[in-house]
Scaffold this motif. Structure first.
Motif, PDB file in Angstrom:
ATOM      1  N   SER A  60      11.289  40.014   2.556  1.00  0.00           N
ATOM      2  CA  SER A  60      11.550  39.680   3.883  1.00  0.00           C
ATOM      3  C   SER A  60      11.546  41.001   4.737  1.00  0.00           C
ATOM      4  O   SER A  60      11.352  41.008   6.080  1.00  0.00           O
ATOM      5  CB  SER A  60      12.712  38.638   4.319  1.00  0.00           C
ATOM      6  N   GLY A  61      12.048  42.276   4.002  1.00  0.00           N
ATOM      7  CA  GLY A  61      12.367  43.500   4.793  1.00  0.00           C
ATOM      8  C   GLY A  61      13.778  43.886   4.790  1.00  0.00           C
ATOM      9  O   GLY A  61      13.951  45.136   5.036  1.00  0.00           O
ATOM     10  N   ALA A  62      14.446  42.801   4.562  1.00  0.00           N
ATOM     11  CA  ALA A  62      15.854  43.168   4.499  1.00  0.00           C
ATOM     12  C   ALA A  62      16.449  43.869   2.990  1.00  0.00           C
ATOM     13  O   ALA A  62      15.986  43.477   2.195  1.00  0.00           O
ATOM     14  CB  ALA A  62      17.006  42.243   4.757  1.00  0.00           C
ATOM     15  N   LYS A  63      17.344  44.737   2.971  1.00  0.00           N
ATOM     16  CA  LYS A  63      17.882  45.285   1.694  1.00  0.00           C
ATOM     17  C   LYS A  63      19.433  44.653   1.235  1.00  0.00           C
ATOM     18  O   LYS A  63      19.376  44.465   0.111  1.00  0.00           O
ATOM     19  CB  LYS A  63      17.792  46.710   1.577  1.00  0.00           C
ATOM     20  N   HIS A  92      14.232  47.505   5.745  1.00  0.00           N
ATOM     21  CA  HIS A  92      12.864  48.660   5.442  1.00  0.00           C
ATOM     22  C   HIS A  92      12.446  48.629   7.122  1.00  0.00           C
ATOM     23  O   HIS A  92      12.552  47.695   7.772  1.00  0.00           O
ATOM     24  CB  HIS A  92      11.873  47.850   4.608  1.00  0.00           C
ATOM     25  N   PRO A  93      11.785  49.796   7.281  1.00  0.00           N
ATOM     26  CA  PRO A  93      11.422  50.107   8.709  1.00  0.00           C
ATOM     27  C   PRO A  93      10.238  49.122   9.111  1.00  0.00           C
ATOM     28  O   PRO A  93      10.024  48.681  10.248  1.00  0.00           O
ATOM     29  CB  PRO A  93      11.043  51.473   8.775  1.00  0.00           C
ATOM     30  N   ASN A  94       9.501  48.730   8.074  1.00  0.00           N
ATOM     31  CA  ASN A  94       8.385  47.755   8.582  1.00  0.00           C
ATOM     32  C   ASN A  94       8.318  46.240   8.281  1.00  0.00           C
ATOM     33  O   ASN A  94       7.464  45.601   8.088  1.00  0.00           O
ATOM     34  CB  ASN A  94       6.848  48.311   8.027  1.00  0.00           C
ATOM     35  N   GLY A  95       9.754  45.762   7.980  1.00  0.00           N
ATOM     36  CA  GLY A  95       9.863  44.614   7.573  1.00  0.00           C
ATOM     37  C   GLY A  95       9.601  43.504   8.563  1.00  0.00           C
ATOM     38  O   GLY A  95       9.841  43.793   9.800  1.00  0.00           O
ATOM     39  N   LYS A  96       9.803  42.154   8.193  1.00  0.00           N
ATOM     40  CA  LYS A  96      10.147  41.041   9.260  1.00  0.00           C
ATOM     41  C   LYS A  96      11.407  41.120   9.760  1.00  0.00           C
ATOM     42  O   LYS A  96      11.571  40.700  10.937  1.00  0.00           O
ATOM     43  CB  LYS A  96       9.723  39.712   8.358  1.00  0.00           C
ATOM     44  N   VAL A  97      12.375  41.472   9.133  1.00  0.00           N
ATOM     45  CA  VAL A  97      13.829  41.279   9.495  1.00  0.00           C
ATOM     46  C   VAL A  97      14.231  42.678   9.715  1.00  0.00           C
ATOM     47  O   VAL A  97      14.084  43.607   8.931  1.00  0.00           O
ATOM     48  CB  VAL A  97      14.674  40.869   8.398  1.00  0.00           C
ATOM     49  N   GLN A 135      15.366  25.997   9.157  1.00  0.00           N
ATOM     50  CA  GLN A 135      14.902  24.529   8.457  1.00  0.00           C
ATOM     51  C   GLN A 135      14.962  24.851   6.676  1.00  0.00           C
ATOM     52  O   GLN A 135      14.817  23.860   6.202  1.00  0.00           O
ATOM     53  CB  GLN A 135      13.215  24.266   8.666  1.00  0.00           C
ATOM     54  N   GLY A 136      15.272  26.045   6.171  1.00  0.00           N
ATOM     55  CA  GLY A 136      15.507  26.065   4.865  1.00  0.00           C
ATOM     56  C   GLY A 136      14.422  26.977   4.121  1.00  0.00           C
ATOM     57  O   GLY A 136      14.210  26.718   2.984  1.00  0.00           O
ATOM     58  N   GLN A 137      13.294  27.025   5.011  1.00  0.00           N
ATOM     59  CA  GLN A 137      12.044  27.548   4.247  1.00  0.00           C
ATOM     60  C   GLN A 137      12.395  29.252   4.157  1.00  0.00           C
ATOM     61  O   GLN A 137      12.712  29.874   5.134  1.00  0.00           O
ATOM     62  CB  GLN A 137      10.659  27.377   5.145  1.00  0.00           C
ATOM     63  N   PRO A 138      11.872  29.765   2.896  1.00  0.00           N
ATOM     64  CA  PRO A 138      12.109  30.961   2.851  1.00  0.00           C
ATOM     65  C   PRO A 138      11.351  32.221   3.854  1.00  0.00           C
ATOM     66  O   PRO A 138      10.003  31.573   4.260  1.00  0.00           O
ATOM     67  CB  PRO A 138      11.495  31.330   1.445  1.00  0.00           C
ATOM     68  N   ILE A 139      11.866  33.158   4.365  1.00  0.00           N
ATOM     69  CA  ILE A 139      11.199  34.156   5.181  1.00  0.00           C
ATOM     70  C   ILE A 139      10.144  35.089   4.641  1.00  0.00           C
ATOM     71  O   ILE A 139       9.086  34.966   4.901  1.00  0.00           O
ATOM     72  CB  ILE A 139      12.388  34.994   5.873  1.00  0.00           C
ATOM     73  N   GLY A 140      10.636  35.221   3.398  1.00  0.00           N
ATOM     74  CA  GLY A 140       9.665  36.055   2.451  1.00  0.00           C
ATOM     75  C   GLY A 140       8.498  35.237   1.642  1.00  0.00           C
ATOM     76  O   GLY A 140       8.780  34.080   1.562  1.00  0.00           O
TER      77      GLY A 140
END
Length: 167
Positions: A60-63, A92-97, A135-140
């Protein structure tokens, strides 16, 4: 002659004490090592509670995230399969989060042991989370590392389907 004898005695005394010092330092380091190993083996594993830092194991972009609150009504904190509210601490700099965003996450690995129906216990080395939406759906789209099959009981089947290894 007396001066030579005194210097010879002091050299013998130093070498004797030096040897004793080396033995003492060896004993002390062995004792320190034993104490540290005993402490680590007796270290208490606790629930995931407020201000616990967790590793993010999806793309998802988060570490790393910090737990703000466990959504279950448990007083002590979150365990495997529970949903938490967390703040992103590293990303991460280019992640969704992005860093600083408040997100939801499902605990997929916990250092605290959990008993299974067959009498065995499951325990992981680290605390890890998969980020989800409201809703509980994974972001990644990928989940890294082992994920316990207890998530099936908690209705997180999508995370199990994305995981590479089910423990």
């Amino acid at each position: 002659m007396a001066a030579a004898l005194a210097s010879k005695c002091s050299r013998v005394g130093r070498s004797f004490l030096g040897g004793l010092g080396n033995n003492l330092s060896g004993l002390l380091s062995a004792s320190h090592e034993l104490t540290c190993n005993t402490f680590l083996s007796q270290q208490q594993r606790t629930f995931i509670q407020m201000r616990t830092i967790l590793k993010v194991v999806d793309n998802s972009g988060a570490k790393k995230v910090m737990c703000i609150q466990a959504l279950k009504a448990r007083k002590k904190g979150a365990r495997l399969g529970d949903t938490i509210v967390a703040s992103v601490k590293e990303a991460h700099p280019n992640g969704k989060v992005k860093k600083g965003k408040v997100v939801y996450g499902v605990v997929v690995r916990a250092a605290m042991q959990r008993g299974r129906c067959d009498g065995s216990e499951v325990k992981f080395d680290d605390n890890a989370v998969v980020l989800v939406d409201k809703q509980g759906q994974p972001i990644g789209t990928r989940v890294f590392g082992p994920v316990p099959h207890e998530l099936r009981k908690k209705k997180h089947v999508k995370i199990l389907s994305l995981a590479e290894h089910i423990a």
